[in-house]
Design an enzyme around this catalytic site. Structure first.
Site, PDB file in Angstrom:
ATOM      1  N   HIS A 204      30.158 -35.692 116.655  1.00  0.00           N
ATOM      2  CA  HIS A 204      29.324 -34.727 116.780  1.00  0.00           C
ATOM      3  C   HIS A 204      30.016 -33.624 117.870  1.00  0.00           C
ATOM      4  O   HIS A 204      30.366 -34.236 118.970  1.00  0.00           O
ATOM      5  CB  HIS A 204      28.029 -35.384 117.684  1.00  0.00           C
ATOM      6  CG  HIS A 204      26.963 -34.484 118.318  1.00  0.00           C
ATOM      7  ND1 HIS A 204      25.957 -34.543 117.980  1.00  0.00           N
ATOM      8  CD2 HIS A 204      27.176 -33.695 119.234  1.00  0.00           C
ATOM      9  CE1 HIS A 204      25.170 -33.828 118.851  1.00  0.00           C
ATOM     10  NE2 HIS A 204      25.715 -33.284 119.651  1.00  0.00           N
ATOM     11  N   HIS A 206      30.273 -29.671 119.863  1.00  0.00           N
ATOM     12  CA  HIS A 206      30.013 -28.521 120.136  1.00  0.00           C
ATOM     13  C   HIS A 206      31.190 -27.426 119.994  1.00  0.00           C
ATOM     14  O   HIS A 206      32.279 -27.763 120.483  1.00  0.00           O
ATOM     15  CB  HIS A 206      29.048 -28.397 121.572  1.00  0.00           C
ATOM     16  CG  HIS A 206      27.836 -29.097 121.473  1.00  0.00           C
ATOM     17  ND1 HIS A 206      26.757 -28.484 121.683  1.00  0.00           N
ATOM     18  CD2 HIS A 206      27.559 -30.414 121.359  1.00  0.00           C
ATOM     19  CE1 HIS A 206      25.661 -29.334 121.278  1.00  0.00           C
ATOM     20  NE2 HIS A 206      26.186 -30.593 121.332  1.00  0.00           N
ATOM     21  N   CYS A 237      22.819 -29.368 124.986  1.00  0.00           N
ATOM     22  CA  CYS A 237      21.947 -30.353 126.208  1.00  0.00           C
ATOM     23  C   CYS A 237      21.351 -29.402 127.307  1.00  0.00           C
ATOM     24  O   CYS A 237      22.198 -29.024 128.102  1.00  0.00           O
ATOM     25  CB  CYS A 237      22.934 -31.547 126.460  1.00  0.00           C
ATOM     26  SG  CYS A 237      21.990 -32.458 127.871  1.00  0.00           S
ATOM     27  N   ASN A 246      26.253 -26.344 118.730  1.00  0.00           N
ATOM     28  CA  ASN A 246      27.106 -27.193 117.783  1.00  0.00           C
ATOM     29  C   ASN A 246      27.810 -26.603 116.716  1.00  0.00           C
ATOM     30  O   ASN A 246      27.409 -25.283 116.596  1.00  0.00           O
ATOM     31  CB  ASN A 246      26.035 -28.182 116.951  1.00  0.00           C
ATOM     32  CG  ASN A 246      25.231 -29.253 117.885  1.00  0.00           C
ATOM     33  OD1 ASN A 246      25.767 -30.169 118.190  1.00  0.00           O
ATOM     34  ND2 ASN A 246      24.054 -28.924 118.291  1.00  0.00           N
TER      35      ASN A 246
HETATM   36  N1  COA Z   1       8.734 -39.932 125.867  1.00  0.00           N
HETATM   37  C1  COA Z   1       7.767 -39.214 126.260  1.00  0.00           C
HETATM   38  N2  COA Z   1       7.149 -39.402 127.460  1.00  0.00           N
HETATM   39  C2  COA Z   1       7.972 -40.344 128.300  1.00  0.00           C
HETATM   40  C3  COA Z   1       9.051 -40.666 127.786  1.00  0.00           C
HETATM   41  C4  COA Z   1       9.734 -40.595 126.349  1.00  0.00           C
HETATM   42  N3  COA Z   1      10.666 -41.298 126.014  1.00  0.00           N
HETATM   43  N4  COA Z   1       9.729 -41.357 128.831  1.00  0.00           N
HETATM   44  C5  COA Z   1       9.168 -41.290 130.037  1.00  0.00           C
HETATM   45  N5  COA Z   1       7.998 -40.420 129.555  1.00  0.00           N
HETATM   46  C6  COA Z   1       6.958 -39.953 130.352  1.00  0.00           C
HETATM   47  C7  COA Z   1       6.363 -41.093 131.096  1.00  0.00           C
HETATM   48  O1  COA Z   1       5.123 -41.492 130.709  1.00  0.00           O
HETATM   49  C8  COA Z   1       6.098 -40.282 132.552  1.00  0.00           C
HETATM   50  O2  COA Z   1       4.926 -39.634 132.198  1.00  0.00           O
HETATM   51  P1  COA Z   1       3.624 -39.067 133.435  1.00  0.00           P
HETATM   52  O3  COA Z   1       4.431 -38.441 134.762  1.00  0.00           O
HETATM   53  O4  COA Z   1       2.668 -38.487 132.707  1.00  0.00           O
HETATM   54  O5  COA Z   1       3.260 -40.553 133.877  1.00  0.00           O
HETATM   55  C9  COA Z   1       7.069 -39.354 132.636  1.00  0.00           C
HETATM   56  O6  COA Z   1       7.676 -39.161 131.418  1.00  0.00           O
HETATM   57  C10 COA Z   1       7.919 -39.966 133.475  1.00  0.00           C
HETATM   58  O7  COA Z   1       8.445 -41.387 133.245  1.00  0.00           O
HETATM   59  P2  COA Z   1       9.852 -42.106 133.805  1.00  0.00           P
HETATM   60  O8  COA Z   1       9.934 -43.453 133.406  1.00  0.00           O
HETATM   61  O9  COA Z   1       9.723 -41.829 135.198  1.00  0.00           O
HETATM   62  O10 COA Z   1      10.842 -41.155 133.333  1.00  0.00           O
HETATM   63  P3  COA Z   1      11.719 -40.150 133.887  1.00  0.00           P
HETATM   64  O11 COA Z   1      11.150 -39.237 134.937  1.00  0.00           O
HETATM   65  O12 COA Z   1      12.848 -41.319 134.683  1.00  0.00           O
HETATM   66  O13 COA Z   1      12.426 -39.309 132.941  1.00  0.00           O
HETATM   67  C11 COA Z   1      13.799 -39.534 130.807  1.00  0.00           C
HETATM   68  C12 COA Z   1      13.525 -39.899 132.306  1.00  0.00           C
HETATM   69  C13 COA Z   1      14.829 -39.823 130.245  1.00  0.00           C
HETATM   70  C14 COA Z   1      12.321 -40.123 129.968  1.00  0.00           C
HETATM   71  C15 COA Z   1      13.614 -37.948 130.793  1.00  0.00           C
HETATM   72  O14 COA Z   1      14.269 -37.227 131.641  1.00  0.00           O
HETATM   73  C16 COA Z   1      13.828 -37.461 129.331  1.00  0.00           C
HETATM   74  O15 COA Z   1      13.184 -37.743 128.518  1.00  0.00           O
HETATM   75  N6  COA Z   1      14.906 -36.741 129.286  1.00  0.00           N
HETATM   76  C17 COA Z   1      15.419 -36.217 127.988  1.00  0.00           C
HETATM   77  C18 COA Z   1      16.915 -36.162 127.888  1.00  0.00           C
HETATM   78  C19 COA Z   1      17.314 -35.687 126.641  1.00  0.00           C
HETATM   79  O16 COA Z   1      16.625 -35.346 125.692  1.00  0.00           O
HETATM   80  N7  COA Z   1      18.509 -34.822 126.689  1.00  0.00           N
HETATM   81  C20 COA Z   1      19.072 -34.267 125.661  1.00  0.00           C
HETATM   82  C21 COA Z   1      19.521 -34.992 124.536  1.00  0.00           C
HETATM   83  S1  COA Z   1      21.123 -35.671 124.806  1.00  0.00           S
HETATM   84 ZN    ZN Z   2      24.928 -32.262 121.168  1.00  0.00          ZN
END
Ligand code: COA
Ligand code: ZN
Length: 302
Positions: A204, A206, A237, A246
């Protein structure tokens, strides 16, 4: 050049996640229809992430359910950052998921708010809870991290070793911010293929530094089991400073098809889908083919 290459479309996830304005679900589905009609057999359709982190992915459940209801014979998968996401993806009907862990501690913390060890613990729970689901593990920042610079191949082997211990045997090595270069890609793929010959390793890349096609090619020549790319060269990201698109699917497929390699993908249909995407999405379409003017330049003579 290999005779056959599996190209995997990831635009609906990596591509769309970096687009700010919400793309209507119908538009997402139309683009997924387009890539399938071009001949793809595997598509990453969304990610089950927190909508607070990436609002663009808030329709993950609907996209998944509608795509699964419509198609047989195509492999669909989604990225998941944690157990919550894995559970939602499986509930929506997916048979394959891609959890993500970064090789670098700092990107893992920035991306999923966990240490690498915490992510591994959570992955263990995912593996144990869903023994029948295929897990293809994304390893981010393999070829370089925006915070820590170039990563060592030894640290990659160590991480893969830990992941194998919990039963993971399929990996996608990700060049999250486009820091890879051909000799590094060669070294990484040769090493992992030698150390773990039975395992699956996908690539993968970029295209940040205009080496996307070359790095993808080098990975394939050194044993990558499939190559990922995004329509139009969308992607990036949101939690990695400097991340850009990408490798563009059309550019990659054009190169492979022209070289006589069987991708099973119709370039014209793929390009038409990419052009449709560009006409309806306000994103950074960094591919080359997509930016060629419709009409070729005509030299007029006085
Ligand atoms: N899908 C949907 N909701 C989610 C979730 C998921 N996978 N994981 C956590 N949540 C929600 C929780 O229900 C919570 O909701 P609330 O505030 O309404 O209660 C909130 O998100 C925070 O939950 P928490 O466990 O504390 O998660 P976090 O704040 O530590 O967040 C991640 C961590 C990983 C969930 C978040 O940062 C994330 O989704 N990041 C995306 C990363 C990404 O896609 N990067 C690009 C690709 S590489
Ligand atoms: Zn990527």
């Amino acid at each position: 050049m290999r005779k056959k290459v599996k190209v995997v479309e990831i635009g609906p996830r990596d591509g769309f996640q970096n687009v700010k304005e919400f793309i209507p679900t119908e538009t997402k589905l139309k683009i997924i229809d387009g890539v399938i009609s071009a001949g793809y057999s595997k598509v990453q359709i969304t990610s089950f992430v927190s909508p607070k982190a990436i609002p663009q992915m808030k329709d993950a459940k609907e996209v998944t359910e509608r795509v699964l209801a419509k198609y047989d014979g195509v492999d669909f998968f989604a990225l998941v950052p944690n157990f919550y996401g894995a559970n939602s993806a499986v509930e929506a009907g997916l048979q394959e998921i891609t959890p993500v862990i970064s090789l670098s501690e700092s990107h893992n913390m920035n991306n999923v708010k966990r240490t690498v060890d915490q992510s591994i613990e959570e992955l263990k729970k995912i593996r144990q809870t869903f023994p029948d689901i295929k897990i293809t593990q994304d390893i981010a920042t393999v070829f370089g991290c925006p915070f820590e610079g170039e990563m060592s191949v030894d640290s990659l082997l160590e991480l893969i070793g830990k992941l194998r211990e919990i039963g993971i045997h399929a990996f996608t090595l990700c060049d999250t911010v486009g820091m890879a270069y051909p000799t590094l890609v060669e070294k990484v793929f040769r090493t992992v293929k030698k150390e773990f010959p039975e395992d699956e390793f996908n690539v993968h890349i970029h295209d940040t530094r205009n080496m996307g096609i070359l790095n993808s090619y080098v990975a394939l020549e050194n044993g990558a089991d499939s190559v990922q790319a995004a329509i139009g060269g969308l992607g990036g990201c949101p939690f990695a400073p400097g991340a850009t698109g990408n490798t563009s699917s059309e550019d990659l497929v054009y190169m492979l098809n022209k070289c006589g390699c069987d991708t099973g993908i119709d370039f014209d249909r793929l390009l038409a889908t990419a052009k449709y995407a560009k006409s309806v999405i306000d994103g950074n379409f960094s591919g080359h083919q997509i930016n060629i003017p419709e009409k070729p330049c005509v030299i007029t003579q006085e």
